[in-house]
Design a protein around this motif. Structure first.
Motif, PDB file in Angstrom:
ATOM      1  N   GLU B  60       0.816  -1.226   0.000  1.00 32.54           N
ATOM      2  CA  GLU B  60       0.000   0.000   0.000  1.00 32.54           C
ATOM      3  C   GLU B  60       0.844   1.268   0.000  1.00 32.54           C
ATOM      4  O   GLU B  60       0.617   2.187   0.793  1.00 32.54           O
ATOM      5  N   THR B  61       1.794   1.334  -0.895  1.00 31.96           N
ATOM      6  CA  THR B  61       2.609   2.541  -1.014  1.00 31.96           C
ATOM      7  C   THR B  61       1.730   3.771  -1.243  1.00 31.96           C
ATOM      8  O   THR B  61       0.752   3.698  -1.992  1.00 31.96           O
TER       9      THR B  61
ATOM     10  N   CYS C  16       3.832 -15.492  -1.138  1.00 31.12           N
ATOM     11  CA  CYS C  16       4.441 -15.182   0.147  1.00 31.12           C
ATOM     12  C   CYS C  16       4.813 -13.694   0.225  1.00 31.12           C
ATOM     13  O   CYS C  16       4.575 -13.041   1.241  1.00 31.12           O
ATOM     14  N   MET C  17       5.361 -13.160  -0.856  1.00 38.49           N
ATOM     15  CA  MET C  17       5.708 -11.740  -0.887  1.00 38.49           C
ATOM     16  C   MET C  17       4.461 -10.869  -0.658  1.00 38.49           C
ATOM     17  O   MET C  17       4.468  -9.943   0.154  1.00 38.49           O
ATOM     18  N   VAL C  18       3.375 -11.207  -1.348  1.00 38.71           N
ATOM     19  CA  VAL C  18       2.141 -10.434  -1.192  1.00 38.71           C
ATOM     20  C   VAL C  18       1.602 -10.563   0.245  1.00 38.71           C
ATOM     21  O   VAL C  18       1.238  -9.556   0.876  1.00 38.71           O
ATOM     22  N   ALA C  19       1.579 -11.777   0.779  1.00 36.93           N
ATOM     23  CA  ALA C  19       1.072 -11.995   2.148  1.00 36.93           C
ATOM     24  C   ALA C  19       1.912 -11.239   3.180  1.00 36.93           C
ATOM     25  O   ALA C  19       1.374 -10.648   4.120  1.00 36.93           O
ATOM     26  N   CYS C  20       3.228 -11.256   3.005  1.00 38.66           N
ATOM     27  CA  CYS C  20       4.114 -10.542   3.942  1.00 38.66           C
ATOM     28  C   CYS C  20       3.877  -9.034   3.875  1.00 38.66           C
ATOM     29  O   CYS C  20       3.872  -8.361   4.904  1.00 38.66           O
ATOM     30  N   ASN C  21       3.702  -8.511   2.674  1.00 39.52           N
ATOM     31  CA  ASN C  21       3.469  -7.077   2.567  1.00 39.52           C
ATOM     32  C   ASN C  21       2.091  -6.667   3.078  1.00 39.52           C
ATOM     33  O   ASN C  21       1.944  -5.603   3.678  1.00 39.52           O
ATOM     34  N   HIS C  22       1.093  -7.520   2.887  1.00 43.96           N
ATOM     35  CA  HIS C  22      -0.225  -7.237   3.481  1.00 43.96           C
ATOM     36  C   HIS C  22      -0.113  -7.231   5.001  1.00 43.96           C
ATOM     37  O   HIS C  22      -0.661  -6.365   5.675  1.00 43.96           O
ATOM     38  N   CYS C  27       0.020  -4.624  10.159  1.00 44.74           N
ATOM     39  CA  CYS C  27       0.701  -4.463  11.457  1.00 44.74           C
ATOM     40  C   CYS C  27       0.928  -2.985  11.776  1.00 44.74           C
ATOM     41  O   CYS C  27       0.813  -2.564  12.931  1.00 44.74           O
ATOM     42  N   LEU C  28       1.265  -2.208  10.736  1.00 48.66           N
ATOM     43  CA  LEU C  28       1.496  -0.775  10.946  1.00 48.66           C
ATOM     44  C   LEU C  28       0.209  -0.038  11.322  1.00 48.66           C
ATOM     45  O   LEU C  28       0.254   1.092  11.796  1.00 48.66           O
ATOM     46  N   LYS C  29      -0.936  -0.688  11.089  1.00 51.43           N
ATOM     47  CA  LYS C  29      -2.216  -0.067  11.448  1.00 51.43           C
ATOM     48  C   LYS C  29      -2.774  -0.626  12.752  1.00 51.43           C
ATOM     49  O   LYS C  29      -3.864  -0.209  13.185  1.00 51.43           O
ATOM     50  N   GLU C  30      -2.109  -1.577  13.369  1.00 51.18           N
ATOM     51  CA  GLU C  30      -2.611  -2.168  14.621  1.00 51.18           C
ATOM     52  C   GLU C  30      -2.583  -1.148  15.767  1.00 51.18           C
ATOM     53  O   GLU C  30      -1.710  -0.289  15.808  1.00 51.18           O
ATOM     54  N   GLU C  31      -3.543  -1.329  16.673  1.00 52.25           N
ATOM     55  CA  GLU C  31      -3.638  -0.418  17.805  1.00 52.25           C
ATOM     56  C   GLU C  31      -2.396  -0.462  18.700  1.00 52.25           C
ATOM     57  O   GLU C  31      -1.936   0.560  19.193  1.00 52.25           O
ATOM     58  N   ASP C  32      -1.888  -1.670  18.899  1.00 44.54           N
ATOM     59  CA  ASP C  32      -0.673  -1.811  19.715  1.00 44.54           C
ATOM     60  C   ASP C  32       0.475  -2.286  18.824  1.00 44.54           C
ATOM     61  O   ASP C  32       0.779  -3.463  18.727  1.00 44.54           O
ATOM     62  N   MET C  33       1.120  -1.318  18.179  1.00 40.42           N
ATOM     63  CA  MET C  33       2.195  -1.661  17.249  1.00 40.42           C
ATOM     64  C   MET C  33       3.392  -2.309  17.930  1.00 40.42           C
ATOM     65  O   MET C  33       4.089  -3.117  17.318  1.00 40.42           O
ATOM     66  N   ASN C  34       3.650  -1.922  19.174  1.00 42.56           N
ATOM     67  CA  ASN C  34       4.844  -2.459  19.842  1.00 42.56           C
ATOM     68  C   ASN C  34       4.825  -3.983  19.942  1.00 42.56           C
ATOM     69  O   ASN C  34       5.876  -4.619  19.899  1.00 42.56           O
ATOM     70  N   MET C  35       3.604  -4.540  20.061  1.00 39.77           N
ATOM     71  CA  MET C  35       3.460  -5.998  20.049  1.00 39.77           C
ATOM     72  C   MET C  35       3.924  -6.611  18.719  1.00 39.77           C
ATOM     73  O   MET C  35       4.259  -7.788  18.635  1.00 39.77           O
ATOM     74  N   MET C  36       3.868  -5.816  17.669  1.00 37.63           N
ATOM     75  CA  MET C  36       4.104  -6.333  16.313  1.00 37.63           C
ATOM     76  C   MET C  36       5.511  -6.041  15.794  1.00 37.63           C
ATOM     77  O   MET C  36       5.803  -6.295  14.623  1.00 37.63           O
ATOM     78  N   GLU C  37       6.396  -5.520  16.652  1.00 38.23           N
ATOM     79  CA  GLU C  37       7.730  -5.119  16.179  1.00 38.23           C
ATOM     80  C   GLU C  37       8.429  -6.201  15.347  1.00 38.23           C
ATOM     81  O   GLU C  37       8.852  -5.957  14.220  1.00 38.23           O
ATOM     82  N   GLU C  38       8.563  -7.381  15.914  1.00 38.54           N
ATOM     83  CA  GLU C  38       9.281  -8.454  15.216  1.00 38.54           C
ATOM     84  C   GLU C  38       8.566  -8.856  13.923  1.00 38.54           C
ATOM     85  O   GLU C  38       9.190  -9.221  12.935  1.00 38.54           O
ATOM     86  N   CYS C  39       7.250  -8.815  13.977  1.00 40.02           N
ATOM     87  CA  CYS C  39       6.452  -9.186  12.821  1.00 40.02           C
ATOM     88  C   CYS C  39       6.689  -8.208  11.656  1.00 40.02           C
ATOM     89  O   CYS C  39       6.899  -8.619  10.523  1.00 40.02           O
TER      90      CYS C  39
END
Lengths: 109, 109, 109, 109
Positions: B60-61, C16-22, C27-39
């Protein structure tokens, strides 16, 4: 474009790519990551286009002007976002983005 | 842009990337490589920008319109060159480039 | 490697590339991003290596086995991390990573 | 890895990427391109993996050792091929590849 101009743009792109990736990595380690959402997103966009253009210029792409224009736009967006944050990595990144955008704009004239 | 439009552009980009890389590889094996110089060069340019835009769209660039415009330009240049050669790999590549350019142009409106 | 094997790996890499980018974008839109750092971090690593290998295979790289080994390692790491999170985008990504790792492992034998 | 080591590897990767792309471009302009087939092919492989690893290191990838190993293998293959040709661009490229392979090998220990 002269060889010297080439080298100076490639240098600016390289430094911007490194600064954006440092900022990206540092943002992922920040205590409040949600504040950094846009910064993380734009750091990746900007690192990727700078890395792309570095390579394209060094292989004498025929599309240098078109690519440099997109790159300048992305550098400016990333720099504007980074400038809002007081973290040292953001301020350094904003500076690298601004220099790189300027170097790219010269290629589009 | 709707999810369906997204998927159809990503598919066109993917097929164009694969066709360009097949053509690139086949050109490097042609008996008279010097005839294929421009084709080799443009195949790489086109494969790289299509691969780049595939990724950018799937994350989503925010710069989809600007990137799609450059990609369309490069696809058109690559397609024009490939169309000149009678090799099957060139003709297939020209077709993939033309479809991809059209899909990209829609993103710039 | 046969043409059919090639196509099936390229398909797995692409998905896999598409799934990872989705997943990265979500993850960048999650309410608690800090939980998702590694992801977030691993989604980018994994999307990038899959996109890289897709291109490399389609241009008949002589280094397919070495690159597929690294790609499998990265897919497995990303899949393991994603599996820990209950978000649908993470679960889908974990599945795509697992399929892709398996496809890559076959190229290293 | 220390910050200084990081910077020196990134520098070697960057110079190798530029040298490979210069060599690629120059090979495409040679009078007898068929002699340069392997060189063109390996220049692209090597430029791409160096550009990839530059970015990966600068974002603190957790897979530095695995990626550096592949990169060293590719740099060595490209350097060996380039060394066979007397063109100045090939000799320069061979030297950059050799330095870069050595820098990468240190990251795998």
């Amino acid at each position: 474009m002269s060889h010297e101009q080439n080298e100076s743009v490639i240098e600016a792109l390289h430094e911007c790519m490194v600064a954006c990736n440092h900022c990206y990595d540092a943002c992922l380690k920040e205590e409040d990551m949600n504040m950094m959402e846009e910064c993380i997103r734009l750091d990746r966009e900007c690192a990727d286009i700078c890395a792309y253009l570095e390579q394209a210029i060094s292989r004498e792409t025929p599309f240098i002007s078109e690519l440099a224009q997109v790159c300048a736009t992305i550098c400016e967006a990333c720099g504007s976002e980074c400038k809002k944050h007081q973290h040292e990595h953001c301020q350094k990144c904003a500076e690298a983005c601004s220099k790189c955008a300027e170097a790219c704009r010269k290629l589009t004239m």
